[in-house]
Structures are given as structure tokens and as C-alpha cells.
Design a protein around this motif. Structure first.
Motif, PDB file in Angstrom:
ATOM      1  N   PRO A 489       0.842  -1.298   0.118  1.00 27.52           N
ATOM      2  CA  PRO A 489       0.202   0.061   0.056  1.00 27.52           C
ATOM      3  C   PRO A 489       0.913   1.266   0.279  1.00 27.52           C
ATOM      4  O   PRO A 489       1.680   1.321   0.705  1.00 27.52           O
ATOM      5  N   ARG A 490       0.588   2.322  -0.873  1.00 32.68           N
ATOM      6  CA  ARG A 490       1.200   3.603  -0.984  1.00 32.68           C
ATOM      7  C   ARG A 490       0.377   4.357  -0.094  1.00 32.68           C
ATOM      8  O   ARG A 490       1.399   5.363   0.261  1.00 32.68           O
ATOM      9  N   VAL A 491      -0.696   4.294   0.444  1.00 30.44           N
ATOM     10  CA  VAL A 491      -1.590   5.007   1.204  1.00 30.44           C
ATOM     11  C   VAL A 491      -1.826   4.300   2.517  1.00 30.44           C
ATOM     12  O   VAL A 491      -2.264   3.133   2.309  1.00 30.44           O
ATOM     13  N   VAL A 492      -1.739   5.055   3.565  1.00 36.44           N
ATOM     14  CA  VAL A 492      -2.262   4.222   4.966  1.00 36.44           C
ATOM     15  C   VAL A 492      -2.883   5.251   5.483  1.00 36.44           C
ATOM     16  O   VAL A 492      -2.586   6.691   5.862  1.00 36.44           O
ATOM     17  N   GLU A 493      -4.153   4.987   5.981  1.00 36.22           N
ATOM     18  CA  GLU A 493      -5.024   5.960   6.825  1.00 36.22           C
ATOM     19  C   GLU A 493      -5.446   5.122   8.022  1.00 36.22           C
ATOM     20  O   GLU A 493      -5.939   3.989   8.119  1.00 36.22           O
ATOM     21  N   PHE A 494      -4.951   5.853   9.294  1.00 37.70           N
ATOM     22  CA  PHE A 494      -5.336   5.276  10.689  1.00 37.70           C
ATOM     23  C   PHE A 494      -6.831   5.650  11.192  1.00 37.70           C
ATOM     24  O   PHE A 494      -7.181   6.802  10.675  1.00 37.70           O
ATOM     25  N   ARG A 495      -7.411   4.695  11.742  1.00 40.42           N
ATOM     26  CA  ARG A 495      -8.709   4.808  12.015  1.00 40.42           C
ATOM     27  C   ARG A 495      -9.011   4.282  13.495  1.00 40.42           C
ATOM     28  O   ARG A 495      -7.926   3.270  14.004  1.00 40.42           O
ATOM     29  N   ASP A 496      -9.745   4.452  14.028  1.00 42.30           N
ATOM     30  CA  ASP A 496      -9.964   4.167  15.561  1.00 42.30           C
ATOM     31  C   ASP A 496     -11.071   2.851  15.442  1.00 42.30           C
ATOM     32  O   ASP A 496     -11.101   2.300  16.383  1.00 42.30           O
ATOM     33  N   GLY A 497     -11.768   2.678  14.269  1.00 33.79           N
ATOM     34  CA  GLY A 497     -12.524   1.529  14.301  1.00 33.79           C
ATOM     35  C   GLY A 497     -13.188   1.594  12.707  1.00 33.79           C
ATOM     36  O   GLY A 497     -12.970   2.394  12.001  1.00 33.79           O
ATOM     37  N   PHE A 498     -13.569   0.427  12.371  1.00 33.03           N
ATOM     38  CA  PHE A 498     -14.056   0.254  10.959  1.00 33.03           C
ATOM     39  C   PHE A 498     -15.715  -0.115  10.983  1.00 33.03           C
ATOM     40  O   PHE A 498     -15.998  -0.709  12.102  1.00 33.03           O
ATOM     41  N   PRO A 499     -16.317   0.417   9.974  1.00 35.94           N
ATOM     42  CA  PRO A 499     -17.647  -0.028   9.787  1.00 35.94           C
ATOM     43  C   PRO A 499     -17.841  -1.636   9.792  1.00 35.94           C
ATOM     44  O   PRO A 499     -16.996  -2.148   8.855  1.00 35.94           O
ATOM     45  N   MET A 500     -18.809  -2.268  10.481  1.00 33.48           N
ATOM     46  CA  MET A 500     -18.845  -3.548  10.394  1.00 33.48           C
ATOM     47  C   MET A 500     -20.307  -4.165  10.108  1.00 33.48           C
ATOM     48  O   MET A 500     -21.267  -3.455  10.463  1.00 33.48           O
ATOM     49  N   THR A 501     -20.288  -5.280   9.763  1.00 33.03           N
ATOM     50  CA  THR A 501     -21.692  -6.001   9.486  1.00 33.03           C
ATOM     51  C   THR A 501     -22.091  -6.568  10.786  1.00 33.03           C
ATOM     52  O   THR A 501     -21.387  -6.627  11.793  1.00 33.03           O
TER      53      THR A 501
END
Length: 512
Positions: A489-501
């Protein structure tokens, strides 16, 4: 008996002096290529390698590739072509999985140290250097500079230029092409001599002829598209292959004019780049007669622009490694339909199915299923994975398409989440699994995001482990060392959480 090497042998017998390969000022005749292939076969036979064995080949589009490839086939073994961008641990995995204990590996360059990576991977897989042959960057070099590792030329010295081709059967494995599908580690699609030869013959018969053809060989020959449509078709047709080790649009245009290229096959990003080069002052080659596109859907506006600019009809097709690869095509003699991948080729059936393999009537959409002479034997050593995608001779592709009233298919979505970056397939789960080995990564989700020239770029969404301070540049640099250049990956974005089913699956469509 049936052996794919006949596409070279027949041409060498009928037109021995005709040019087969062009690289810069180098011209190699069909007779010379066949003689070198025979020497490679003798080398392998002397190592006890023959029918039922596997031999790996890691090489860009250089003269080494065809004569080593056909030499392996002549010996009766199966070729395992490796992507030249693989890292050592990835090479080791492919060698172990395919059972290959011999590797022909190009030395590489300062920018692409393929020889070093190949040797490291070979040692990891086999524990030594026996069976590793270096294809030197310096033509005809007999000294490799690596102790205990012979160059190909040293290994071929004194070997005869004639060889009685092994009596392989139509169903014997000729090539093992690695593909991840959409889950897990790469799987080896086993393609028989009949699979590969029939695909080359049918493809050859579809493409218009231009007397003494010249093909631009810029698609990687280690990939199924370049291997069948350029190399095997070209050699059967007794064409000259103008080799391009690394695609650069301006240089490609100049070479097409210089060598009077009649056929160009490429992925959409290559067509986009050629148009850009023409607008920057590059000259259109006047001899081009046939333009073939595959590997991903060619945007209709790009297709129309290519046809206006180059004065040729772009023939778009569809296929996968598992289908040798050509399955459908906008075929000469029938109307071409922009935005479609045409109709099934001769001897091949296609239909749309649902999740239970039931035929979807009418226009669909549905998942493409294919049956015919082009379908692989199965995934090497993976009967369960094979059973998942094959039933009663039908292979389900995972690609969603529609079909119009004339039987032309249009791809509307790719299997699950696969990314196509610059014509290379990138499988998110494989990238995610590597990312998850980093101590600072708690969870990762990889998706494809639009990119102007590559089609898609690989982007990773990452949840860091508590207290971790890794930065985007640091993680990208780590990935660069851990994965092939087309994958990381050339791009990384940090998140606190992901949308989930509700069941806990990441909703990637909401991340894109």
C-alpha cells in the motif's frame, strides 16, 4: 504426444532464419532460439529433471525467457513463471508450493536486484544453491560473481543444440500460474499442454495477419496474457517479438515505429499511457494493424480515443489465469461492441450463474462460469479450493457480468475485493495478513482506490495497537520491504474503528 514447445519447434523447422526475438540491436532467429531451448533441456535432463517435475523461471521480457521456457517444456517439466517483483520470502513460498527445486533467475539491476532476491528465496526453500542458475545481465557472461552459483551460459557450455522432446501427454501440466483468487495465499493453477496450445491456436486464428508480423512484447511474459497472446501466439505465427523489459510509453511508441510493429496487446493503463505520450509529441506507428486489450475493463472513452488516434479497432477480451487465459473476445468478422468483452471464443461456453450454480436467465447480472478446452486442471495440491470453483467441467470466475441479446458479455464488478493496480492483480487479504504481522498493527483493511494512471492504488486502513506511534511513512516503508512492489500500500489511513456488519465483517464498500 502433445507438447506446447511445438509452437517454437514447428516455426524453427519451417522458417529457421526468420527473426524470432528483437532486443535493441540483437536479432535472434527461430533456429537459434530453438537450439538454445534444446541446450536448456539437455541441462535439465542431466540434472534428472523430466516429465512430472516443475522448474521455476524468474525473468523479465528478455531473450532468456522464451528459450528457457520452451527448454523446460522440451524436457517434459512444467514451467513455474514467477513475477519479477516478488520478495525473497514470496519466492520461497512459490518454490515450496510448486515443488520446484530448480530456478532460472535473471541477475537483475541495481533498481531490481532480482538475482539476490531469487537466491535468498531459493536458499530458504531448498537449503542450498544446487539447482539455481543465474541469467546474467551481461550477455554471454560465464562468471556469476556468486560463489557456487553458475551462470546459464557456463551451464550450457558444450551441450548439444538438438534434443528429442519429451513425450508429454495432452493432460500433462505445462505451466503453473500463481493466483490468489480473493482469499488466502497464492494458488497454483495447473494448465495442461492442451489448455495452453489450444488457447494459442484459437487466439492466433482470431487475430488478423499482416504478412510477416511483428508483436510488441511489453506485457510481462510471466503473466498468462503475455505468455499466451504474445509469446505462444507470436511463435506459432512465426512473428518477430520486439521485447520490452520495462514499459515506458514514449520508448514503446518509438520502438513500434522502428520495428514496424503490427500487433500490440496491453492492459488499459498502457493504452492510457500511449495516448498521453502521443499528446506529448510521440508519433503514431503507421504499421499497427491489431490492438488487443485485456486484464481489466478498458474505459469506453479511452477505447474510442485510441481508435481515433491510432486508426485501429481495439479488440477487447476477457480471461483469467485459470482459463489459459482467453475466454471471450470481440472477434474479427463480428461487430465489436465497446465496453464489452465480446463473445466466447471457439470451443468455449460461458453462462451466468447464481450462488447455487443455477443459470441466470436473460441479461443477468450473474457470475460468469466457463467451460471448454481452456479450463485449468485445478489448483495444485488444493482439491478443496478446486472443488469450490469447478463443477461438471464448469469454472466459476467470481466476476459479475451481464449479457446482451447478441451474447456479448460486459463485466460489471470484479470478484469480491480484488484490486487491479497497473494491470497486476492485488489481493487485499494477502496484503492484510502481512500488515498484521507488524507489531503496531491491530487490524487492517485493504481496498483499491481510484488512481489516474494505474486504474487503482492500494490503500490500507489501519487500527493501531494501543500505545503504538508508527507513522504512515514508516508503515509504508516497512510494507515496501515485505511485499512485491505492485502489492504494497502506498497510502495508509489510521482509524479508531471500522464499519462492520452484524456478524463482524468489515464493510469495505464504506471505506472506499
Amino acid at each position: 504426444m502433445l507438447n506446447l514447445s511445438v509452437v517454437l519447434e514447428d516455426s524453427a523447422r519451417e522458417c529457421p532464419d526468420r527473426t524470432a526475438l528483437v532486443l535493441g540491436d540483437l536479432r535472434m532467429s527461430y533456429a537459434l532460439v530453438d537450439s538454445l531451448a534444446c541446450q536448456v533441456a539437455h541441462l535439465l535432463a542431466s540434472q534428472g529433471i523430466g516429465r512430472g517435475d516443475t522448474v521455476a523461471l524468474a525473468c523479465p521480457n528478455l531473450p532468456y525467457f522464451p528459450f528457457v521456457y520452451y527448454g523446460i517444456l522440451k524436457a517434459g517439466a512444467a514451467v513455474v513463471p514467477l513475477n519479477v517483483l516478488l520478495q525473497p520470502q514470496e519466492i520461497a513460498y512459490h518454490l515450496r508450493d510448486s515443488g520446484a527445486t530448480t530456478l532460472f533467475c535473471f541477475e537483475g539491476t541495481a533498481d531490481l536486484p532480482l538475482g539476490e532476491r531469487g537466491l535468498a528465496g531459493f536458499r530458504e526453500a531448498t537449503g542450498g544453491t544446487d539447482g539455481f542458475f543465474l541469467l546474467p545481465a551481461t550477455p554471454m557472461a560465464t562468471e556469476s560473481g556468486i560463489e557456487g552459483v553458475p551462470t546459464l551460459w557456463a551451464a550450457l557450455a558444450g551441450r548439444p543444440g538438438e534434443f528429442e522432446t519429451a513425450r508429454t501427454g495432452p493432460d500433462d501440466t505445462a505451466v503453473i500460474l500463481y493466483t490468489s483468487g480473493t482469499t488466502g495465499r497464492p494458488k497454483g493453477a495447473e494448465l495442461s499442454h492442451q489448455n495452453m496450445l489450444m488457447n494459442a491456436i484459437v487466439s492466433d486464428e482470431m487475430f488478423p495477419r499482416a504478412g510477416e508480423d511483428v508483436f510488441l512484447a511489453t506485457l510481462p511474459l510471466f503473466h498468462s496474457f503475455g505468455q499466451t497472446v504474445i509469446m505462444n501466439v507470436g511463435f506459432r505465427r512465426r512473428a518477430a517479438l520486439a521485447l520490452v523489459p520495462r514499459f515506458e510509453p514514449g520508448a514503446a511508441l518509438a520502438l513500434m515505429r522502428q520495428e514496424k510493429v503490427t500487433l500490440f496487446a496491453g492492459v488499459p493503463t498502457m493504452y492510457w499511457a500511449l495516448l498521453t505520450a502521443v499528446r506529448a509529441g510521440g508519433e503514431v506507428p503507421p504499421t499497427l494493424r491489431t490492438a488487443v486489450s485485456g486484464g481489466a475493463s478498458l474505459p469506453v472513452e479511452v477505447l474510442k480515443d485510441v481508435e481515433r488516434t491510432f486508426g485501429v479497432t481495439v479488440l477487447e477480451g476477457y480471461g483469467l489465469s485459470e482459463t489459459s487465459p482467453v475466454a471471450s473476445f470481440n472477434q474479427p468478422g463480428r461487430p465489436t461492441k465497446a465496453g464489452t468483452v465480446g463473445t466466447p471464443i471457439w470451443g468455449v461456453e460461458m453462462r451466468l450463474v447464481d450462488a447455487d450454480w443455477k443459470t441466470v436467465p436473460g441479461e443477468g447480472p450473474g457470475e460468469i462460469a466457463i467451460r471448454g478446452h481452456n479450463i485449468m486442471k485445478g489448483y495444485r495440491g488444493r482439491p478443496e479450493a478446486t472443488a469450490e470453483v469447478m463443477r461438471d467441467g464448469w469454472f466459476r470466475t467470481g466476476d459479475i457480468a451481464t449479457r446482451d441479446a447478441d451474447g456479448y458479455y460486459s463485466i460489471v464488478d470484479r470478484a469480491k475485493d480484488m484490486i487491479i493496480r497497473g494491470g497486476f492483480n492485488v489481493y487485499p487479504r494477502e496484503v492484510e495478513e502481512v500488515l498484521m504481522t507488524h507489531e503496531a498493527v491491530s487490524l487492517a483493511a485493504v481496498v483499491g482506490v481510484p488512481h489516474e494512471s494505474l486504474g487503482e492504488e492500494v490503500k490500507a486502513y489501519v487500527i493501531r495497537t494501543p500505545g503504538a506511534t508508527v507513522t504512515e511513512p514508516e508503515l509504508v516503508a516497512w510494507c515496501r520491504d515485505a511485499m512485491a512492489a505492485f502489492k504494497y500500500p502506498r497510502v495508509v489511513e489510521f482509524r479508531d474503528g471500522f464499519p462492520m456488519t452484524a456478524s463482524g465483517k468489515i464493510l469495505k464498500r464504506e471505506l472506499r
